[in-house]
Design a protein around this motif. Structure first.
Motif, PDB file in Angstrom:
ATOM      1  N   THR A 110      -9.595   6.644  10.613  1.00 22.37           N
ATOM      2  CA  THR A 110      -8.306   6.992  10.025  1.00 22.37           C
ATOM      3  C   THR A 110      -7.277   5.955  10.449  1.00 22.37           C
ATOM      4  O   THR A 110      -7.233   5.573  11.630  1.00 22.37           O
ATOM      5  CB  THR A 110      -7.856   8.390  10.495  1.00 22.37           C
ATOM      6  N   ALA A 111      -6.469   5.510   9.507  1.00 22.32           N
ATOM      7  CA  ALA A 111      -5.392   4.570   9.837  1.00 22.32           C
ATOM      8  C   ALA A 111      -4.261   5.327  10.525  1.00 22.32           C
ATOM      9  O   ALA A 111      -3.897   6.430  10.116  1.00 22.32           O
ATOM     10  CB  ALA A 111      -4.883   3.887   8.579  1.00 22.32           C
ATOM     11  N   THR A 112      -3.714   4.722  11.553  1.00 17.34           N
ATOM     12  CA  THR A 112      -2.539   5.284  12.212  1.00 17.34           C
ATOM     13  C   THR A 112      -1.309   4.941  11.371  1.00 17.34           C
ATOM     14  O   THR A 112      -1.381   4.136  10.434  1.00 17.34           O
ATOM     15  CB  THR A 112      -2.363   4.687  13.619  1.00 17.34           C
ATOM     16  N   LEU A 113      -0.187   5.537  11.708  1.00 17.99           N
ATOM     17  CA  LEU A 113       1.062   5.204  11.017  1.00 17.99           C
ATOM     18  C   LEU A 113       1.328   3.707  11.151  1.00 17.99           C
ATOM     19  O   LEU A 113       1.689   3.040  10.171  1.00 17.99           O
ATOM     20  CB  LEU A 113       2.225   6.027  11.581  1.00 17.99           C
ATOM     21  N   ARG A 114       1.133   3.191  12.344  1.00 23.13           N
ATOM     22  CA  ARG A 114       1.317   1.749  12.575  1.00 23.13           C
ATOM     23  C   ARG A 114       0.382   0.936  11.684  1.00 23.13           C
ATOM     24  O   ARG A 114       0.768  -0.082  11.109  1.00 23.13           O
ATOM     25  CB  ARG A 114       1.071   1.440  14.050  1.00 23.13           C
ATOM     26  N   GLY A 115      -0.859   1.381  11.562  1.00 21.13           N
ATOM     27  CA  GLY A 115      -1.838   0.691  10.733  1.00 21.13           C
ATOM     28  C   GLY A 115      -1.474   0.722   9.258  1.00 21.13           C
ATOM     29  O   GLY A 115      -1.599  -0.278   8.554  1.00 21.13           O
ATOM     30  N   ARG A 116      -1.008   1.876   8.782  1.00 21.94           N
ATOM     31  CA  ARG A 116      -0.603   1.986   7.369  1.00 21.94           C
ATOM     32  C   ARG A 116       0.604   1.098   7.088  1.00 21.94           C
ATOM     33  O   ARG A 116       0.671   0.449   6.041  1.00 21.94           O
ATOM     34  CB  ARG A 116      -0.319   3.445   6.999  1.00 21.94           C
ATOM     35  N   ARG A 117       1.534   1.074   8.016  1.00 24.01           N
ATOM     36  CA  ARG A 117       2.718   0.219   7.818  1.00 24.01           C
ATOM     37  C   ARG A 117       2.335  -1.253   7.799  1.00 24.01           C
ATOM     38  O   ARG A 117       2.847  -2.023   6.980  1.00 24.01           O
ATOM     39  CB  ARG A 117       3.753   0.499   8.913  1.00 24.01           C
ATOM     40  N   LEU A 118       1.446  -1.642   8.717  1.00 24.58           N
ATOM     41  CA  LEU A 118       0.996  -3.033   8.742  1.00 24.58           C
ATOM     42  C   LEU A 118       0.250  -3.375   7.456  1.00 24.58           C
ATOM     43  O   LEU A 118       0.460  -4.426   6.858  1.00 24.58           O
ATOM     44  CB  LEU A 118       0.099  -3.300   9.953  1.00 24.58           C
ATOM     45  N   ARG A 119      -0.621  -2.476   7.014  1.00 23.08           N
ATOM     46  CA  ARG A 119      -1.361  -2.713   5.766  1.00 23.08           C
ATOM     47  C   ARG A 119      -0.390  -2.905   4.602  1.00 23.08           C
ATOM     48  O   ARG A 119      -0.529  -3.827   3.801  1.00 23.08           O
ATOM     49  CB  ARG A 119      -2.303  -1.538   5.500  1.00 23.08           C
ATOM     50  N   ASP A 120       0.610  -2.050   4.499  1.00 29.37           N
ATOM     51  CA  ASP A 120       1.561  -2.143   3.390  1.00 29.37           C
ATOM     52  C   ASP A 120       2.342  -3.454   3.435  1.00 29.37           C
ATOM     53  O   ASP A 120       2.530  -4.107   2.404  1.00 29.37           O
ATOM     54  CB  ASP A 120       2.521  -0.955   3.398  1.00 29.37           C
ATOM     55  N   ARG A 121       2.783  -3.838   4.625  1.00 28.85           N
ATOM     56  CA  ARG A 121       3.543  -5.085   4.778  1.00 28.85           C
ATOM     57  C   ARG A 121       2.649  -6.290   4.454  1.00 28.85           C
ATOM     58  O   ARG A 121       3.057  -7.195   3.722  1.00 28.85           O
ATOM     59  CB  ARG A 121       4.100  -5.180   6.201  1.00 28.85           C
ATOM     60  N   ALA A 122       1.425  -6.273   4.963  1.00 28.18           N
ATOM     61  CA  ALA A 122       0.496  -7.377   4.714  1.00 28.18           C
ATOM     62  C   ALA A 122       0.117  -7.447   3.237  1.00 28.18           C
ATOM     63  O   ALA A 122       0.011  -8.545   2.661  1.00 28.18           O
ATOM     64  CB  ALA A 122      -0.747  -7.223   5.584  1.00 28.18           C
ATOM     65  N   ALA A 123      -0.070  -6.297   2.601  1.00 25.19           N
ATOM     66  CA  ALA A 123      -0.422  -6.274   1.174  1.00 25.19           C
ATOM     67  C   ALA A 123       0.682  -6.910   0.338  1.00 25.19           C
ATOM     68  O   ALA A 123       0.402  -7.665  -0.602  1.00 25.19           O
ATOM     69  CB  ALA A 123      -0.683  -4.840   0.713  1.00 25.19           C
ATOM     70  N   GLU A 124       1.913  -6.626   0.681  1.00 24.73           N
ATOM     71  CA  GLU A 124       3.032  -7.225  -0.053  1.00 24.73           C
ATOM     72  C   GLU A 124       3.049  -8.744   0.122  1.00 24.73           C
ATOM     73  O   GLU A 124       3.279  -9.484  -0.833  1.00 24.73           O
ATOM     74  CB  GLU A 124       4.357  -6.609   0.397  1.00 24.73           C
ATOM     75  N   LYS A 125       2.763  -9.201   1.324  1.00 25.22           N
ATOM     76  CA  LYS A 125       2.700 -10.650   1.568  1.00 25.22           C
ATOM     77  C   LYS A 125       1.569 -11.296   0.774  1.00 25.22           C
ATOM     78  O   LYS A 125       1.730 -12.379   0.222  1.00 25.22           O
ATOM     79  CB  LYS A 125       2.498 -10.932   3.058  1.00 25.22           C
ATOM     80  N   VAL A 126       0.417 -10.628   0.718  1.00 33.79           N
ATOM     81  CA  VAL A 126      -0.722 -11.171  -0.028  1.00 33.79           C
ATOM     82  C   VAL A 126      -0.400 -11.191  -1.522  1.00 33.79           C
ATOM     83  O   VAL A 126      -0.702 -12.166  -2.211  1.00 33.79           O
ATOM     84  CB  VAL A 126      -2.021 -10.391   0.267  1.00 33.79           C
ATOM     85  N   ARG A 127       0.223 -10.124  -2.022  1.00 31.79           N
ATOM     86  CA  ARG A 127       0.612 -10.102  -3.444  1.00 31.79           C
ATOM     87  C   ARG A 127       1.549 -11.266  -3.764  1.00 31.79           C
ATOM     88  O   ARG A 127       1.409 -11.931  -4.794  1.00 31.79           O
ATOM     89  CB  ARG A 127       1.296  -8.785  -3.804  1.00 31.79           C
ATOM     90  N   THR A 128       2.502 -11.510  -2.891  1.00 32.42           N
ATOM     91  CA  THR A 128       3.440 -12.610  -3.092  1.00 32.42           C
ATOM     92  C   THR A 128       2.695 -13.946  -3.078  1.00 32.42           C
ATOM     93  O   THR A 128       2.961 -14.822  -3.904  1.00 32.42           O
ATOM     94  CB  THR A 128       4.535 -12.588  -2.008  1.00 32.42           C
ATOM     95  N   ALA A 129       1.749 -14.086  -2.154  1.00 33.40           N
ATOM     96  CA  ALA A 129       0.959 -15.321  -2.083  1.00 33.40           C
ATOM     97  C   ALA A 129       0.120 -15.494  -3.352  1.00 33.40           C
ATOM     98  O   ALA A 129       0.033 -16.597  -3.907  1.00 33.40           O
ATOM     99  CB  ALA A 129       0.060 -15.301  -0.847  1.00 33.40           C
TER     100      ALA A 129
END
Length: 157
Positions: A110-129
């Motif tokens: 299970t992803a922790t809150l910290r993990g979900r936030r990191l995933r969301d932030r990283a996903a946005e960076k990858v989408r931008t890239a």
């Protein structure tokens, strides 16, 4: 202005003939991925992630309680190769691993809150890239490409 001939491009660089590979879809998909991957790796590294650890975190965040074998299937990876990645994500506090009550040999991830936030932030960076490459397509072409890729993936299963 550089001289051009039948064997160089408009910048004077030599051209290489490609009469077979250029017509192969797999080759073209790989070439497109090779343009996107380095930029994705760069932005993920800002958060101390790799493509594979980001992929694991993303699947775990979307599938609370997923077990390692299901994660391996989803990512088309060997289960044994996931152990190190899961250990790393757990040590960083991005996921938790708990024994499955009905089968104590298996662990629910299970992803922790910290993990979900990191995933969301990283996903946005990858989408931008990705947009640096994929942004060359209009919305209609992008939607069509995604639909075609999904159909190819569905046929493979």
């Amino acid at each position: 202005m550089p001289q051009t001939d039948d064997h160089s491009d408009d910048r004077g660089r030599p051209t290489v003939e490609d009469t077979v590979l250029g017509d192969l879809i797999g080759y073209r998909l790989k070439r497109a991925y090779m343009q996107i991957q380095p930029e994705a790796q760069r932005v993920l590294a800002e958060d101390d992630l790799r493509v594979v650890s980001f992929s694991c975190l993303s699947i775990i965040a979307d599938n609370t309680g997923i077990v390692q074998s299901e994660l391996a299937d989803a990512l088309q990876m060997e289960r044994s190769n996931l152990v190190v990645i899961i250990d790393e994500l757990e040590q960083r506090g991005l996921i938790t691993r708990k024994k499955v009550p009905t089968d104590r040999r298996r662990y629910a991830l299970t992803a922790t809150l910290r993990g979900r936030r990191l995933r969301d932030r990283a996903a946005e960076k990858v989408r931008t890239a990705e947009d640096q490459i994929i942004g060359r397509l209009d919305d209609k072409d992008r939607a069509h490409l995604m639909a075609v890729l999904q159909r190819l993936e569905d046929k493979a299963r």
